[in-house]
Design an enzyme around this catalytic site. Structure first.
Site, mmCIF file in Angstrom:
data_model
loop_
_atom_site.group_PDB
_atom_site.id
_atom_site.type_symbol
_atom_site.label_atom_id
_atom_site.label_comp_id
_atom_site.label_asym_id
_atom_site.label_seq_id
_atom_site.Cartn_x
_atom_site.Cartn_y
_atom_site.Cartn_z
ATOM 1 N N GLY A 1 21.762 34.709 31.835
ATOM 2 C CA GLY A 1 21.881 36.434 31.631
ATOM 3 C C GLY A 1 21.541 37.276 32.631
ATOM 4 O O GLY A 1 20.991 38.214 32.048
ATOM 5 N N ASN B 1 21.777 38.297 35.762
ATOM 6 C CA ASN B 1 23.132 39.240 35.894
ATOM 7 C C ASN B 1 23.460 40.391 34.739
ATOM 8 O O ASN B 1 23.008 41.378 34.698
ATOM 9 C CB ASN B 1 24.291 38.291 36.517
ATOM 10 C CG ASN B 1 24.182 37.490 38.162
ATOM 11 O OD1 ASN B 1 23.956 38.353 39.028
ATOM 12 N ND2 ASN B 1 24.140 36.440 37.559
ATOM 13 N N ARG C 1 43.004 26.493 25.651
ATOM 14 C CA ARG C 1 42.694 27.046 26.689
ATOM 15 C C ARG C 1 42.855 28.847 26.387
ATOM 16 O O ARG C 1 42.637 29.542 26.505
ATOM 17 C CB ARG C 1 41.829 27.218 28.134
ATOM 18 C CG ARG C 1 41.060 25.974 28.760
ATOM 19 C CD ARG C 1 41.251 25.711 30.331
ATOM 20 N NE ARG C 1 40.872 24.620 30.736
ATOM 21 C CZ ARG C 1 39.380 24.335 30.943
ATOM 22 N NH1 ARG C 1 38.276 25.464 30.651
ATOM 23 N NH2 ARG C 1 39.092 22.973 30.618
ATOM 24 N N MET D 1 31.215 30.420 31.529
ATOM 25 C CA MET D 1 31.375 28.843 32.632
ATOM 26 C C MET D 1 32.497 28.453 32.198
ATOM 27 O O MET D 1 32.468 26.831 32.092
ATOM 28 C CB MET D 1 30.060 27.985 32.401
ATOM 29 C CG MET D 1 28.187 28.504 32.503
ATOM 30 S SD MET D 1 28.605 28.292 34.711
ATOM 31 C CE MET D 1 28.494 26.459 35.051
ATOM 32 N N ARG D 2 33.399 28.650 31.810
ATOM 33 C CA ARG D 2 34.779 28.656 31.132
ATOM 34 C C ARG D 2 36.000 28.831 32.372
ATOM 35 O O ARG D 2 35.440 29.855 32.784
ATOM 36 C CB ARG D 2 34.791 29.178 30.281
ATOM 37 C CG ARG D 2 33.766 28.744 29.148
ATOM 38 C CD ARG D 2 33.985 27.633 29.192
ATOM 39 N NE ARG D 2 35.414 26.788 27.989
ATOM 40 C CZ ARG D 2 35.256 24.795 28.364
ATOM 41 N NH1 ARG D 2 33.941 24.487 28.795
ATOM 42 N NH2 ARG D 2 36.465 24.907 27.665
ATOM 43 N N HIS E 1 29.781 34.801 42.608
ATOM 44 C CA HIS E 1 30.125 32.912 43.010
ATOM 45 C C HIS E 1 28.770 33.044 43.982
ATOM 46 O O HIS E 1 28.239 33.629 44.506
ATOM 47 C CB HIS E 1 31.294 32.679 43.065
ATOM 48 C CG HIS E 1 31.283 31.141 43.545
ATOM 49 N ND1 HIS E 1 31.469 29.892 42.691
ATOM 50 C CD2 HIS E 1 31.258 30.812 44.458
ATOM 51 C CE1 HIS E 1 31.820 29.311 42.780
ATOM 52 N NE2 HIS E 1 31.343 29.224 44.368
ATOM 53 N N ASP F 1 37.256 30.578 42.218
ATOM 54 C CA ASP F 1 36.561 31.811 43.104
ATOM 55 C C ASP F 1 37.329 31.597 43.839
ATOM 56 O O ASP F 1 36.901 31.495 45.470
ATOM 57 C CB ASP F 1 36.021 30.388 42.870
ATOM 58 C CG ASP F 1 35.014 30.232 41.651
ATOM 59 O OD1 ASP F 1 34.762 30.199 41.349
ATOM 60 O OD2 ASP F 1 34.379 28.500 42.224
ATOM 61 N N GLN G 1 19.100 37.788 44.897
ATOM 62 C CA GLN G 1 20.556 38.925 44.969
ATOM 63 C C GLN G 1 21.855 39.182 44.769
ATOM 64 O O GLN G 1 22.321 40.014 44.893
ATOM 65 C CB GLN G 1 21.138 38.047 47.153
ATOM 66 C CG GLN G 1 19.727 37.723 48.416
ATOM 67 C CD GLN G 1 19.042 38.513 48.608
ATOM 68 O OE1 GLN G 1 20.338 40.072 49.062
ATOM 69 N NE2 GLN G 1 17.869 39.401 48.227
#
Ligand code: GRF
Length: 217
Positions: free
Chosen positions: A11, A13, A64, A89-90, A108, A144, A172
């Site tokens: 975490g 970010n 899912r 990450m899913r 990404h 992505d 970044q």
């Protein structure tokens, strides 16, 4: 702007969002942090910042789509305007993506459209690239593959391994992700069909290039 941050791990970010909203760089209220792992360190960051936190464990769901539905239910009370995927990450299904289309961002760690998927830094090194980077993009059904918004690059230097490169890229990430969210908060950013628009104009295919002094076109 009620914002949810969805994580799976450290975490860092998320921390950049906490910092940016506390120091006035981001006009957002971090309403909730959702994790699919109860042991994600990011949940502690949320607790320290007094942000509501919920865990929805993907292992409790065999499909899912059912996991996605459970996340939607967990988020529902928070009236979320924007969702930030931050090291989540899913793989999401259309059940989730369609519910938040145009309000769902991801970061990404590559210069998209290069290297969607995993192991981006090693792939950049193996290819002999001279630069790597990160891209904030709208999330669509293609993994992505949604339209890029903001991109920052870093040099690849001799002797780099994937750990060193990942650390350089992550710095970044922490700059460009809150900056892109701020565009959204200001009403400057939208997804129109398959195109990302900034101030009503289509964003170039690789996203706006982030400038060191701040995000600009
Ligand atoms: C970042 O590199 C992000 O781009 C990738 O996973 C990492 C998450 O790091 N999807 P953190 O959990 O935000 O520290």
């Amino acid at each position: 702007m009620n914002t949810a941050v969805i994580i799976s791990g450290s975490g860092s970010n998320l921390q950049a969002f906490i910092d940016a909203s506390q120091n006035g760089q981001l006009d957002a209220r971090l309403a909730v942090v959702l994790s699919n792992r109860a042991d994600a360190y990011g949940l502690q960051r949320a607790a320290h910042a007094d942000i509501a936190a919920v865990t929805v464990d993907h292992r409790d769901y065999s499909r899912r789509e059912d996991f996605d539905q459970a996340m939607l239910q967990a988020l529902a009370p928070y009236a979320v305007d924007l969702i930030i995927l931050a090291g989540f990450m899913r793989i999401l299904t259309p059940v989730f993506i369609s519910a938040y289309r145009g309000r769902l961002l991801n970061i990404h760690p590559s210069l998209l459209p290069k290297y969607p998927g995993l192991n981006t830094h090693q792939r950049a090194l193996d290819a002999g690239d001279e630069e790597a980077g990160a891209t904030v993009h709208f999330v669509t059904e293609e993994l992505d593959g949604g339209p890029p918004i903001l991109q920052a690059s870093v040099p690849i230097v001799s002797g780099d391994d994937s750990t060193a490169l990942a650390a350089r890229v992550l710095e970044q990430e922490h700059r460009i992700y809150p900056a892109a969210a701020q565009w959204f908060a200001q009403g400057r950013l939208e997804l129109s069909g398959a195109t990302a628009l900034l101030d009503g104009a289509p964003i170039p295919a690789c996203g706006v290039r982030f400038q060191a002094q701040g995000a600009s076109e």
